[in-house]
Design an enzyme around this catalytic site. Structure first.
Site, short mmCIF file in Angstrom:
data_model
loop_
_atom_site.label_atom_id
_atom_site.label_comp_id
_atom_site.label_asym_id
_atom_site.label_seq_id
_atom_site.Cartn_x
_atom_site.Cartn_y
_atom_site.Cartn_z
N ARG A 1 0.79 -1.23 0.00
CA ARG A 1 0.00 0.00 0.00
C ARG A 1 0.83 1.28 0.00
O ARG A 1 0.52 2.22 -0.72
CB ARG A 1 -0.93 0.03 1.22
N THR A 2 1.85 1.31 0.86
CA THR A 2 2.61 2.56 0.97
C THR A 2 3.32 2.85 -0.34
O THR A 2 3.35 3.99 -0.82
CB THR A 2 3.61 2.48 2.15
N LYS B 1 26.77 -3.97 -3.95
CA LYS B 1 28.21 -4.03 -4.28
C LYS B 1 29.04 -3.32 -3.23
O LYS B 1 30.22 -3.06 -3.44
CB LYS B 1 28.46 -3.37 -5.63
N ARG C 1 11.62 3.92 2.35
CA ARG C 1 11.28 3.03 3.47
C ARG C 1 12.50 2.19 3.77
O ARG C 1 13.14 1.66 2.85
CB ARG C 1 10.11 2.14 3.08
N HIS D 1 6.19 6.24 11.02
CA HIS D 1 5.56 6.08 9.70
C HIS D 1 4.63 7.30 9.53
O HIS D 1 3.42 7.18 9.58
CB HIS D 1 4.78 4.77 9.69
C1 NCD Z 1 2.40 -0.86 8.21
C2 NCD Z 1 3.91 -0.70 8.20
O1 NCD Z 1 4.58 -1.01 7.22
O2 NCD Z 1 4.39 -0.24 9.23
N1 NCD Z 1 1.87 -1.07 6.93
C3 NCD Z 1 1.62 -0.01 6.11
O3 NCD Z 1 2.48 0.79 5.83
N2 NCD Z 1 0.36 0.13 5.68
C4 NCD Z 1 1.90 -1.82 9.21
C5 NCD Z 1 2.36 -3.25 9.17
O4 NCD Z 1 3.20 -3.64 8.39
O5 NCD Z 1 1.83 -4.00 9.99
#
Ligand code: NCD
Length: 358
Positions: A89-90, A118, A139, A172
C-alpha cells in the site's frame, strides 16, 4: 529559520523531535515540512491544511479536465521510490499519488538490485538518486536512516526532499497522516476528532504506525488514547512519556471488548514478528484476546469506526469487512489522496491547487 546546513549531524541527531522540527521546515511551505521524517513535525493547522488539500485534489480529479490539470502541476518533477523493506500500500499509494500530479517515478524495491549490494554506502546511493530525481520517498528497516539521508542531502550540492515511508520500528508519518485524514472524514459533520476516544490494539511495542498516530492525535483537544495489548507488546515508554508530558489522557486496558464499548475508533495492528530477536518468539505470545471479531463488532458504537494500517492477518475477522464501520479499505484509498497533498505541498504547490479554477 533554522537550516540543516548550519548544524552538524551528531548535534542534529541528539535534538528532540520538537527541536529538530524547525530545521526540517519548508522555506515556502508556511509551517509544512520540507523533509517529512516524523509525526511531531505536524501541528493541527498543518493537518487541517493537508486534509483540505487532499479533499481538493480528490474533487478536482473527478473530472477528466481536472485530472489533466493535476497531471500538469508537477509534470516537471521526478520522484524516486526507494523501498528496502516490503510494502504494498505505501509503495503503490505514493506511486499513484505521483501519477495524479504528473510526477515521473523511478523505483528500487530491493537493495539487492542496487549498487548497495556491491558495497555502496547509503549516503552514496542517496546522492546518486538525487542526481536524477527531485524527491526521494524511502522506506527502510533502519531507524533514523531517513533522517541521516535528509541531513546528507540538505548538505549536498543537490538538496532534495525526503519523505519517510516507514523507518524501522520507529515512525511512519505518512501513514499517520492518512489515519488522521480518515478520522477527519469519518467524524466530519459529527463534531470532528476533538473529544474522541481511540483504542490501539495489537503489537503496540513494535508498530511504527501506532507511535506516529499517537503523536498526531495529541494535536486534537481531549482525545483519550487506550492501549490494549499482550504485556510483552504493550505501548513503549517513549510514547507514554510523550503523552504524559503533553497532559494527554491515556489508559492501558486488558480487554478489547471493554475498550471497544467506549471507543470512537478501534485501531487494530498486526503482530510485527519480523522484528523477533529469536525465531518464533512472537508465536509464543498469547494474542487470542487481541482480535476484533463478531463479538467486538456487536459492542462497537453505531458511529464508531474500525481502522487498520494493513496488512492484516487474523486480527480483524473477515465477517467485519462489509460493516459500514469497517474503515480500513477507505483508509487505504485515503492514503493516496493525502500523500498527493503532502507531495504537492512539499513542492510548494498547495496554493496553486487550492486556488485553481476547478
Ligand atoms: C504498516 C507498516 O509497514 O508499518 N503497513 C503499512 O504501511 N500500511 C503496518 C504493518 O506492516 O503491519
Amino acid at each position: 529559520m533554522a537550516k540543516l546546513t548550519e548544524i552538524g549531524w551528531e548535534e542534529f541527531e541528539a535534538l528532540s523531535p520538537e527541536a529538530k522540527r524547525p530545521y526540517l521546515e519548508n522555506p515556502d511551505g508556511g509551517g509544512l515540512p520540507y523533509h517529512t521524517l516524523f509525526a511531531q513535525q505536524f501541528d493541527r493547522a498543518a493537518l487541517e491544511r493537508l486534509c483540505a488539500l487532499a479533499n481538493r485534489i480528490r474533487f478536482i480529479n473527478k473530472s477528466k479536465e481536472g485530472a489533466l490539470y493535476l497531471k500538469n502541476v508537477l509534470a516537471h518533477k521526478r520522484a524516486m521510490l526507494y523501498f528496502s523493506q516490503p510494502s504494498s500500500r505505501t509503495f503503490l499509494s505514493h506511486l499513484a499519488a505521483c501519477q495524479i500530479l504528473g510526477i515521473t517515478t523511478g523505483s528500487v524495491r530491493d537493495a539487492a538490485t542496487s549498487s548497495e549490494f556491491k558495497g555502496e554506502s547509503h549516503e552514496d546511493s542517496i546522492r546518486t538518486f538525487s542526481s536524477y530525481f527531485d524527491m526521494i520517498i524511502m522506506r527502510s528497516p533502519e531507524r533514523g536512516l531517513a533522517e541521516k539521508m535528509a541531513w546528507e542531502l540538505s548538505n549536498s550540492e543537490r538538496p532534495i526532499p525526503i519523505l519517510n515511508a516507514g523507518s524501522g520500528k520507529d515512525q511512519h508519518p505518512t501513514q499517520a497522516l492518512l489515519d488522521i485524514y480518515t478520522l477527519v472524514r469519518s467524524f466530519e459533520n459529527k463534531g470532528g476528532i476533538d473529544g474522541r476516544t481511540v483504542t490501539f490494539c495489537g503489537d503496540l511495542m513494535r508498530g511504527r504506525t501506532v507511535r506516529s498516530l499517537s503523536h498526531l492525535l495529541t494535536n486534537f483537544r481531549d482525545v483519550r488514547q487506550i492501549f490494549v495489548a499482550p504485556p510483552e507488546l504493550q505501548v513503549p515508554a517513549d510514547v507514554v512519556m510523550a503523552l504524559a508530558k503533553k497532559g494527554v489522557s491515556f489508559e492501558v486496558m486488558d480487554s478489547l471488548k471493554e475498550a471497544t464499548k467506549v471507543s470512537d475508533a478501534v485501531y487494530m495492528t498486526r503482530i510485527q514478528d519480523e522484528w523477533d530477536q529469536a525465531k518464533g518468539e512472537s508465536a509464543k505470545i498469547d494474542t487470542s484476546h487481541f482480535k476484533f471479531g463478531a463479538e467486538e463488532l456487536a459492542l462497537l458504537r453505531p458511529d464508531a469506526i474500525i481502522m487498520h494500517p494493513l496488512p492484516r492477518r487474523d486480527e480483524i475477522a473477515t465477517c467485519c469487512d462489509h460493516d459500514p464501520r469497517a474503515m480500513y479499505w477507505r483508509q487505504m484509498r485515503n492514503g493516496m489522496w493525502i500523500r498527493a497533498a503532502l507531495i504537492a505541498a512539499t513542492f510548494g504547490f498547495e496554493r496553486t491547487i487550492m486556488e485553481c479554477g476547478y
